[in-house]
Write a protein that holds these residues in place. Structure first.
Motif, short mmCIF file in Angstrom:
data_model
loop_
_atom_site.label_atom_id
_atom_site.label_comp_id
_atom_site.label_asym_id
_atom_site.label_seq_id
_atom_site.Cartn_x
_atom_site.Cartn_y
_atom_site.Cartn_z
N TYR A 1 68.22 15.31 7.32
CA TYR A 1 66.80 15.93 7.68
C TYR A 1 66.40 15.90 8.96
O TYR A 1 65.50 16.60 9.45
N THR A 2 66.93 15.22 9.79
CA THR A 2 66.43 14.74 11.34
C THR A 2 66.81 15.86 12.27
O THR A 2 67.98 16.37 12.04
N HIS A 3 66.42 15.71 13.52
CA HIS A 3 67.00 17.00 14.40
C HIS A 3 68.15 16.38 14.94
O HIS A 3 68.90 17.35 15.09
N SER A 4 68.56 15.04 15.00
CA SER A 4 69.81 14.82 15.61
C SER A 4 70.93 15.20 14.51
O SER A 4 71.95 15.45 14.70
N ALA A 5 70.41 15.02 13.28
CA ALA A 5 71.41 15.58 12.05
C ALA A 5 71.90 16.89 12.43
O ALA A 5 73.10 17.27 12.09
N ARG A 6 70.94 17.79 12.68
CA ARG A 6 71.45 19.16 12.69
C ARG A 6 72.23 19.31 13.84
O ARG A 6 72.97 20.48 13.85
N ILE B 1 76.64 21.27 5.37
CA ILE B 1 76.73 22.69 5.52
C ILE B 1 76.23 23.43 4.27
O ILE B 1 75.50 24.46 4.50
N ASN B 2 76.45 23.15 3.13
CA ASN B 2 76.22 23.78 1.90
C ASN B 2 75.47 22.92 0.94
O ASN B 2 76.34 22.51 -0.11
N PRO B 3 74.12 22.33 0.91
CA PRO B 3 73.65 21.54 0.16
C PRO B 3 73.51 21.97 -1.20
O PRO B 3 73.36 23.12 -1.41
N GLN C 1 79.80 16.82 9.69
CA GLN C 1 79.29 17.93 8.88
C GLN C 1 80.13 17.20 7.36
O GLN C 1 81.15 16.56 7.39
N VAL C 2 79.06 17.69 6.30
CA VAL C 2 79.69 17.53 5.01
C VAL C 2 79.73 18.78 4.42
O VAL C 2 78.82 19.80 4.48
#
Length: 379
Positions: free
Chosen positions: A66-71, A33-35, A76-77
């Motif tokens: 950074y992958t499409h599935s991760a988005r 969420i907030n890298p 979430q972190v």
């Protein structure tokens, strides 16, 4: 009967075991969420790519971020104002975790002005990794290239250099050990045109590194044309060897990596036997990407053959990397992975082929798969 609260319903979907949790995170990825800038993450490159090293219940995991599935992931972190870093599932807090931060050796550069991070990077929390040759004879030819490979991305982005010299690798390895307590090192390479298939530059690199610092090394290359290279790599100081199949059935290999598939599975098996005779049982491994089309039965069948040879089959979930032909290929789900990793963990435990006994490399690190957790659970 009272209906459960939304929070209770969400928690019912949270995996109950560490193996299941890690498997879900590896297959679904995590949306950060907030890298923060001090994180050490991998974006593009030879792999593991598009990942962030996280510590979950004392286990280091390279989680796709950074992958499409991760988005789109339900996971979430978030960095809390309290200073804690917390893992969420569909906005429901699950547990506190920690994220690997940039190592101190990243702050240094060579006399020529090359940042150390362009020569070698931190994988997980204590593994130094480098792609000695950041080019491959097949990469520019899409008719031959491995469809999952991103070896040229980091080079094009200017975040690495094409050829790391033995002197540069020795300098960075020594600093990584002294400043950050690195425990072992992985040297992989794109495949050059020579029949040694990268073994020669691994030998040159290992000789320089071992002269500078006592650090266990894994070399990774395709099976060399002459089996004498196995002894040469061993004599140079390479402690463990990885020769990566990626896929196990001929049809999948031909479709996913048409150039590399020209080296058949049978040729790999012959090379594995020759390599084990030099490096020893359990010190030779192969990387298998589950989710490219091979069935669990096919992966387990070949793994049984590999284990009998003394080769550690490191099975990981396929992670689609942005910018590659397979960037929209779906990652395998956690059930598919568990159907492989649970019986494979039992097979490895019964054969006493343990990841913890590997001297260096991907299998010892284990952060890209939950296999070691299944292996330990069966012990």
């Amino acid at each position: 009967m009272m209906n459960p609260k939304p929070e209770e319903s969400a928690m019912q979907n949270v995996p109950s075991t560490r193996q299941q949790l890690i498997t879900e995170l590896l297959t679904q990825g995590v949306n950060v969420i907030n890298p923060q800038q001090e994180h050490v993450s991998r974006h593009g490159g030879a792999g593991p790519s598009d990942h962030q090293a996280m510590n979950i219940d004392g286990v280091t995991v390279m989680v796709p971020i950074y992958t499409h599935s991760a988005r789109q992931s339900p996971w979430q972190v978030k960095h809390e104002t309290s200073g804690a870093t917390r893992l969420y599932n569909n906005t429901i807090p699950v547990r506190e975790i920690s994220i690997a931060h940039k190592p101190r050796f990243y702050e240094r550069q060579t006399a020529e002005g090359i940042p150390y991070s362009q020569i070698a990077t931190l994988h997980g929390t204590d593994v130094l990794a480098t792609t000695v040759l950041q080019t491959c004879i097949r990469y520019e030819n899409r008719a031959k290239a491995c469809q999952f490979c991103a070896i040229g991305q980091s080079l094009a982005a200017g975040s690495t250099i094409a050829r790391k010299t033995p002197e540069q690798l020795a300098e960075v390895a020594k600093a990584a050990v002294e400043l950050d307590g690195v425990k072992h090192m992985v040297m992989t390479t794109g495949t050059p045109s020579g029949s040694d298939r990268g073994a020669r530059i691994l030998v040159e690199s290992a000789l320089a590194i071992k002269a500078a610092v006592d650090l266990p090394l894994q070399g990774q290359c395709e099976p060399p044309g002459d089996a004498k290279w196995f002894q040469r790599m061993k004599d140079a100081g390479i402690d463990a060897l990885g020769m990566h199949l990626e896929a196990v059935t001929p049809a999948v290999r031909a479709r996913i990596m048409p150039g590399k598939a020209q080296v058949s599975v049978d040729q790999y098996l012959e090379a594995f036997a020759e390599a084990v005779a030099v490096f020893g049982r359990g010190q030779v491994s192969t990387y298998i990407l589950a989710g490219l089309g091979d069935t669990p039965q096919a992966i387990l069948s070949l793994s049984e053959t590999l284990i009998a040879l003394g080769v550690y089959p490191f099975v990981v979930p396929f992670v689609p990397i942005s910018g590659t032909p397979l960037e929209h290929h779906p990652a395998p789900d956690s059930q598919f992975m568990s159907s492989i990793l649970q019986p494979l963990g039992q097979m490895l435990s019964q054969a006493r082929l343990r990841s913890s006994d590997i001297k260096a490399g991907c299998g010892r690190c284990g952060a890209c798969s939950s296999l070691s957790s299944f292996e330990q659970a069966m012990a």
